[in-house]
Design a protein around this motif. Sequence first.
Motif, PDB file in Angstrom:
ATOM      1  N   CYS A 197      -8.145  -3.435  -5.357  1.00  0.00           N
ATOM      2  CA  CYS A 197      -7.926  -2.027  -5.024  1.00  0.00           C
ATOM      3  C   CYS A 197      -7.324  -1.774  -3.653  1.00  0.00           C
ATOM      4  O   CYS A 197      -6.710  -0.723  -3.436  1.00  0.00           O
ATOM      5  CB  CYS A 197      -9.249  -1.270  -5.126  1.00  0.00           C
ATOM      6  N   GLY A 198      -7.487  -2.709  -2.701  1.00  0.00           N
ATOM      7  CA  GLY A 198      -7.012  -2.426  -1.359  1.00  0.00           C
ATOM      8  C   GLY A 198      -7.658  -1.158  -0.848  1.00  0.00           C
ATOM      9  O   GLY A 198      -8.863  -0.945  -0.994  1.00  0.00           O
ATOM     10  N   LYS A 199      -6.839  -0.254  -0.302  1.00  0.00           N
ATOM     11  CA  LYS A 199      -7.344   1.043   0.155  1.00  0.00           C
ATOM     12  C   LYS A 199      -6.622   2.170  -0.595  1.00  0.00           C
ATOM     13  O   LYS A 199      -6.278   3.194  -0.022  1.00  0.00           O
ATOM     14  CB  LYS A 199      -7.181   1.195   1.664  1.00  0.00           C
ATOM     15  N   ALA A 200      -6.432   1.936  -1.887  1.00  0.00           N
ATOM     16  CA  ALA A 200      -5.666   2.860  -2.729  1.00  0.00           C
ATOM     17  C   ALA A 200      -6.209   4.286  -2.659  1.00  0.00           C
ATOM     18  O   ALA A 200      -7.383   4.530  -2.972  1.00  0.00           O
ATOM     19  CB  ALA A 200      -5.669   2.378  -4.177  1.00  0.00           C
ATOM     20  N   HIS A 247       0.834  -1.206   0.000  1.00  0.00           N
ATOM     21  CA  HIS A 247       0.000   0.000   0.000  1.00  0.00           C
ATOM     22  C   HIS A 247       0.869   1.256   0.000  1.00  0.00           C
ATOM     23  O   HIS A 247       1.822   1.368   0.784  1.00  0.00           O
ATOM     24  CB  HIS A 247      -0.914   0.023   1.225  1.00  0.00           C
ATOM     25  N   LEU A 248       0.545   2.197  -0.882  1.00  0.00           N
ATOM     26  CA  LEU A 248       1.265   3.467  -0.958  1.00  0.00           C
ATOM     27  C   LEU A 248       0.433   4.550  -0.283  1.00  0.00           C
ATOM     28  O   LEU A 248      -0.590   4.982  -0.821  1.00  0.00           O
ATOM     29  CB  LEU A 248       1.532   3.846  -2.420  1.00  0.00           C
ATOM     30  N   GLU A 249       0.879   4.989   0.891  1.00  0.00           N
ATOM     31  CA  GLU A 249       0.097   5.954   1.658  1.00  0.00           C
ATOM     32  C   GLU A 249      -0.100   7.274   0.925  1.00  0.00           C
ATOM     33  O   GLU A 249      -1.127   7.940   1.097  1.00  0.00           O
ATOM     34  CB  GLU A 249       0.769   6.213   3.014  1.00  0.00           C
ATOM     35  N   GLN A 250       0.876   7.658   0.114  1.00  0.00           N
ATOM     36  CA  GLN A 250       0.774   8.909  -0.635  1.00  0.00           C
ATOM     37  C   GLN A 250       0.306   8.693  -2.075  1.00  0.00           C
ATOM     38  O   GLN A 250       0.259   9.640  -2.859  1.00  0.00           O
ATOM     39  CB  GLN A 250       2.129   9.628  -0.635  1.00  0.00           C
ATOM     40  N   GLY A 251      -0.028   7.446  -2.411  1.00  0.00           N
ATOM     41  CA  GLY A 251      -0.447   7.152  -3.773  1.00  0.00           C
ATOM     42  C   GLY A 251       0.733   7.022  -4.719  1.00  0.00           C
ATOM     43  O   GLY A 251       1.884   7.251  -4.352  1.00  0.00           O
ATOM     44  N   HIS A 252       0.454   6.636  -5.954  1.00  0.00           N
ATOM     45  CA  HIS A 252       1.501   6.444  -6.950  1.00  0.00           C
ATOM     46  C   HIS A 252       1.869   7.800  -7.540  1.00  0.00           C
ATOM     47  O   HIS A 252       1.067   8.439  -8.236  1.00  0.00           O
ATOM     48  CB  HIS A 252       1.010   5.495  -8.048  1.00  0.00           C
ATOM     49  N   GLN A 253       3.092   8.234  -7.299  1.00  0.00           N
ATOM     50  CA  GLN A 253       3.493   9.588  -7.673  1.00  0.00           C
ATOM     51  C   GLN A 253       3.594   9.801  -9.186  1.00  0.00           C
ATOM     52  O   GLN A 253       3.357  10.904  -9.680  1.00  0.00           O
ATOM     53  CB  GLN A 253       4.812   9.954  -6.993  1.00  0.00           C
ATOM     54  N   LEU A 254       3.911   8.751  -9.936  1.00  0.00           N
ATOM     55  CA  LEU A 254       3.969   8.887 -11.387  1.00  0.00           C
ATOM     56  C   LEU A 254       2.559   9.092 -11.951  1.00  0.00           C
ATOM     57  O   LEU A 254       2.358   9.886 -12.869  1.00  0.00           O
ATOM     58  CB  LEU A 254       4.634   7.661 -12.016  1.00  0.00           C
TER      59      LEU A 254
END
Length: 222
Positions: A70-73, A41-48
């Motif tokens: 989706c998890g908690k995207a 899980h990326l807490e800040q979301g996918h930066q690209l």
Amino acid sequence: MDSSRTSLDIEEYSDTEVQKNQVLTLEEWQDKWVNGKTAFHLEQGHQLLKKHLDTFLKGKSGLRVFFPLCGKAVEMKWFANRGHSVVGVEISELGIREFFTEQNLSYTEEPITEIPGAKVFKSSSGNISLYCCSIFDFPRTNIGKFDMIWDRGALVAVNPGDRKRYADTMLSLLGKKFQYLLCVFSYDPTKHPGPPFYVPHAEIERLFGKFVDLGCNLIKSS
């Protein structure tokens, strides 16, 4: 179909068969959530994606966007905030509840009549619907077609033996004009058993065929 493409030039590895018999059950994925083993899980979301999101959207509104596994995207909220309709599928009810809680969104839940034991969680605003079920059961909901798929951590999480079934499921959910945003990982598969699993470009071409050069935008991460 959109012919644009974003990719990073990253080394491909030849030993692609070493992971082919790896299997994780749905119960094992649920246990990862229960035990807090969610480094994916990326807490800040996918930066690209964040950087190029407006380029991908091209000023369009009212798109239907699908998030497999989706998890908690947090990216789901990015699309919803821009006026798009978001639908996700996740096997972990805990992950879904954490999404709504962490994003401060009120929601309702109800059973999915077509899939015994499954539920759908809907934001009170109505533009985010998350289905708690297997990705392979999801088409039974007759949810309709999507304009865009954001696939980060889905194809690479599916057991290698299930990839063709997964790709066929994704393609069945796409409309005539679409964007498929796919994120994969580049690493030596002999040094890590996965998941995330190593999916080389040749495998992506085999799974998605002509759509790789038509509707897919490929994002690679190392």
